[in-house]
Design a protein around this motif. Structure first.
Motif, PDB file in Angstrom:
ATOM      1  N   ILE A  85      54.171  34.434  25.868  1.00 38.90           N
ATOM      2  CA  ILE A  85      53.978  35.375  26.868  1.00 38.90           C
ATOM      3  C   ILE A  85      52.230  35.552  27.236  1.00 38.90           C
ATOM      4  O   ILE A  85      51.608  35.530  28.198  1.00 38.90           O
ATOM      5  CB  ILE A  85      54.678  36.747  26.628  1.00 38.90           C
ATOM      6  N   ARG A  86      51.879  35.772  25.876  1.00 42.18           N
ATOM      7  CA  ARG A  86      50.371  35.809  25.872  1.00 42.18           C
ATOM      8  C   ARG A  86      49.394  34.500  26.587  1.00 42.18           C
ATOM      9  O   ARG A  86      48.539  34.726  27.258  1.00 42.18           O
ATOM     10  CB  ARG A  86      49.731  36.221  24.356  1.00 42.18           C
ATOM     11  N   THR A  87      50.117  33.691  26.214  1.00 41.41           N
ATOM     12  CA  THR A  87      49.401  32.208  26.833  1.00 41.41           C
ATOM     13  C   THR A  87      49.620  32.102  28.295  1.00 41.41           C
ATOM     14  O   THR A  87      48.624  32.100  29.086  1.00 41.41           O
ATOM     15  CB  THR A  87      50.230  30.940  26.150  1.00 41.41           C
ATOM     16  N   ILE A  88      50.909  32.606  28.777  1.00 39.22           N
ATOM     17  CA  ILE A  88      50.990  32.682  30.302  1.00 39.22           C
ATOM     18  C   ILE A  88      50.120  33.612  30.939  1.00 39.22           C
ATOM     19  O   ILE A  88      49.286  33.465  31.954  1.00 39.22           O
ATOM     20  CB  ILE A  88      52.404  32.951  30.358  1.00 39.22           C
ATOM     21  N   ALA A  89      49.992  34.844  30.461  1.00 40.75           N
ATOM     22  CA  ALA A  89      48.977  35.688  30.906  1.00 40.75           C
ATOM     23  C   ALA A  89      47.643  35.191  30.982  1.00 40.75           C
ATOM     24  O   ALA A  89      46.925  35.422  31.954  1.00 40.75           O
ATOM     25  CB  ALA A  89      49.350  37.059  30.261  1.00 40.75           C
ATOM     26  N   ALA A  90      47.099  34.796  29.802  1.00 42.14           N
ATOM     27  CA  ALA A  90      45.748  34.329  30.049  1.00 42.14           C
ATOM     28  C   ALA A  90      45.663  33.243  30.956  1.00 42.14           C
ATOM     29  O   ALA A  90      44.700  33.302  31.708  1.00 42.14           O
ATOM     30  CB  ALA A  90      45.582  33.736  28.517  1.00 42.14           C
ATOM     31  N   LYS A  91      46.421  32.466  31.029  1.00 38.74           N
ATOM     32  CA  LYS A  91      46.229  31.146  31.962  1.00 38.74           C
ATOM     33  C   LYS A  91      46.472  31.684  33.342  1.00 38.74           C
ATOM     34  O   LYS A  91      45.596  31.238  34.224  1.00 38.74           O
ATOM     35  CB  LYS A  91      47.266  30.259  31.885  1.00 38.74           C
ATOM     36  N   LEU A  92      47.260  32.597  33.772  1.00 40.39           N
ATOM     37  CA  LEU A  92      47.446  33.076  35.106  1.00 40.39           C
ATOM     38  C   LEU A  92      46.275  33.834  35.592  1.00 40.39           C
ATOM     39  O   LEU A  92      45.696  33.780  36.728  1.00 40.39           O
ATOM     40  CB  LEU A  92      48.879  34.008  35.179  1.00 40.39           C
ATOM     41  N   ARG A  93      45.782  34.612  34.564  1.00 46.07           N
ATOM     42  CA  ARG A  93      44.426  35.345  34.915  1.00 46.07           C
ATOM     43  C   ARG A  93      43.488  34.215  35.021  1.00 46.07           C
ATOM     44  O   ARG A  93      42.525  34.478  36.199  1.00 46.07           O
ATOM     45  CB  ARG A  93      44.147  36.220  33.753  1.00 46.07           C
ATOM     46  N   GLN A  94      43.082  33.339  34.219  1.00 42.97           N
ATOM     47  CA  GLN A  94      42.092  32.259  34.287  1.00 42.97           C
ATOM     48  C   GLN A  94      42.165  31.628  35.645  1.00 42.97           C
ATOM     49  O   GLN A  94      41.012  31.389  36.188  1.00 42.97           O
ATOM     50  CB  GLN A  94      42.169  31.310  33.153  1.00 42.97           C
ATOM     51  N   TYR A  95      43.350  31.232  36.176  1.00 43.90           N
ATOM     52  CA  TYR A  95      43.544  30.551  37.314  1.00 43.90           C
ATOM     53  C   TYR A  95      43.727  31.343  38.499  1.00 43.90           C
ATOM     54  O   TYR A  95      44.069  31.041  39.896  1.00 43.90           O
ATOM     55  CB  TYR A  95      44.746  29.350  37.134  1.00 43.90           C
ATOM     56  N   GLU A  96      43.598  32.728  38.342  1.00 41.41           N
ATOM     57  CA  GLU A  96      43.922  33.589  39.294  1.00 41.41           C
ATOM     58  C   GLU A  96      44.994  33.239  40.291  1.00 41.41           C
ATOM     59  O   GLU A  96      45.092  33.233  41.638  1.00 41.41           O
ATOM     60  CB  GLU A  96      42.505  33.817  40.360  1.00 41.41           C
ATOM     61  N   ALA A  97      46.196  33.292  39.478  1.00 48.05           N
ATOM     62  CA  ALA A  97      47.579  32.960  40.242  1.00 48.05           C
ATOM     63  C   ALA A  97      47.816  34.048  41.222  1.00 48.05           C
ATOM     64  O   ALA A  97      47.455  35.118  40.850  1.00 48.05           O
ATOM     65  CB  ALA A  97      48.513  32.627  39.098  1.00 48.05           C
ATOM     66  N   LYS A  98      48.711  33.611  42.194  1.00 49.63           N
ATOM     67  CA  LYS A  98      48.897  34.568  43.129  1.00 49.63           C
ATOM     68  C   LYS A  98      50.564  34.433  43.483  1.00 49.63           C
ATOM     69  O   LYS A  98      51.338  33.546  43.024  1.00 49.63           O
ATOM     70  CB  LYS A  98      48.137  34.505  44.535  1.00 49.63           C
TER      71      LYS A  98
END
Ligand SMILES: Nc1ncnc2c1ncn2[C@@H]1O[C@H](COP(=O)(O)OP(=O)(O)OP(=O)(O)O)[C@@H](O)[C@H]1O
Ligand SMILES: Cc1ncc(CO)c(N)n1
Length: 269
Positions: A85-98
């Motif tokens: 879960i932490r990995t997903i959150a970090a990547k979504l933030r990094q790539y500014e997922a929408k």
């Protein structure tokens, strides 16, 4: 063509998880990609084994996706461990997922637990704040609020509490009600019901995955949240009404119901 990614677990029987998500996205006209969080050995009667991806590998899947074909929407399903879960959150933030749709998957239709208790807390803390909509079913709504949800008033109160706590929209799914299949969307301090006729079909494996992927697909295509929920509700009703009956337990739905062309025809015998 618009694009979407599902971040979820694989269901070997093809009715839920990644497989349901990809079928749904394709039937809803978007290009589907996947970052697999876990493999499950599963069929219509139950889950016999789970093999989680490592956080490093999941991170690499997400890097591969986001650096090449940027998704217009993201659907998150089964994620059973805090580190993932932490990995997903970090990547979504990094790539500014929408357009992030989070389905807080906890228990399979067959009764198997798909997330550790500790990971539910991480999900709330790390992923809920990134979501544009959460899609809990009634038992998940009860876990998230600590309140019993038995009536429509309970559904409204519970959805309001979750929406206010995590500052996002909440679609509380009513598939576990006895008589109706009415879902409640709580967003920006107001609510709206999406009423569905209960279809007398015991084969409901993957309904939750399908609904959240259909919402993500429609967000990817540029529809508003309300329009996306309405269209997703239509889609799930159609897929259930097609009355596919496979397997020995609660079987999968027919995602081909809306597709009728030369490639779907069976041989005549
Ligand atoms: N028998 C039914 N007839 C019509 N709609 C249904 C039926 N069962 C579920 N739905 C709809 O399917 C969607 C998914 O709801 P449900 O509450 O079943 O999710 P879920 O429990 O997360 O699914 P899953 O079984 O995949 O975990 C909702 O829109 C719900 O109203
Ligand atoms: C992999 C997977 N994700 C979600 C569900 C919930 O239906 C399931 N049964 N399996």
């Amino acid at each position: 063509m618009r694009t979407a990614v599902t971040i979820a677990g694989s269901d070997s029987s093809g009715g839920a998880g990644i497989q349901a998500d990809i079928k749904t996205m394709m039937a809803n006209g978007v290009y589907a990609m996947s970052a697999i969080t876990a493999l499950t050995a599963q069929n219509t009667t139950g889950v016999t084994s789970i093999l989680n991806a490592t956080p490093e590998f999941l991170g690499q899947e997400l890097d591969a996706i986001f650096t090449d074909i940027y998704p217009d929407a993201v659907k998150i399903g089964m994620v059973s461990e805090s580190s993932l879960i932490r990995t997903i959150a970090a990547k979504l933030r990094q790539y500014e997922a929408k357009n992030i749709v989070v389905d807080p998957v906890m228990v399979a239709t067959s009764g198997a637990r798909l997330i550790s208790e500790e990971a539910v807390e991480t999900l709330k803390k790390e992923l809920f704040p990134l979501a544009c909509v959460l899609t809990p079913n009634i038992p998940e709504t009860e876990v998230l609020t600590g309140m019993e949800v038995k009536t429509t008033e309970d559904m409204i109160e519970a959805a309001k509490r979750i929406s206010e706590e995590y500052h996002c929209a909440v679609l509380c799914k009513g598939g576990h009600q006895l008589n109706d299949a009415n879902d409640l969307l709580y967003a920006d301090g107001t609510y709206r019901w999406f009423n569905g006729k209960r279809i007398s079909n015991p084969n409901t494996h993957g309904t939750g995955c399908t609904l959240s992927s259909a919402i993500a697909s429609n967000l990817a295509k540029g529809f508003s949240l309300e329009e996306s929920v309405e269209r997703a509700k239509d889609y799930i009703s159609g897929a259930l009404a097609a009355m596919l009956d496979l397997g020995k337990g609660s079987g999968p739905m027919d995602h081909g119901f809306a597709i009728d062309n030369a490639y779907t025809k069976e041989a005549e015998v």
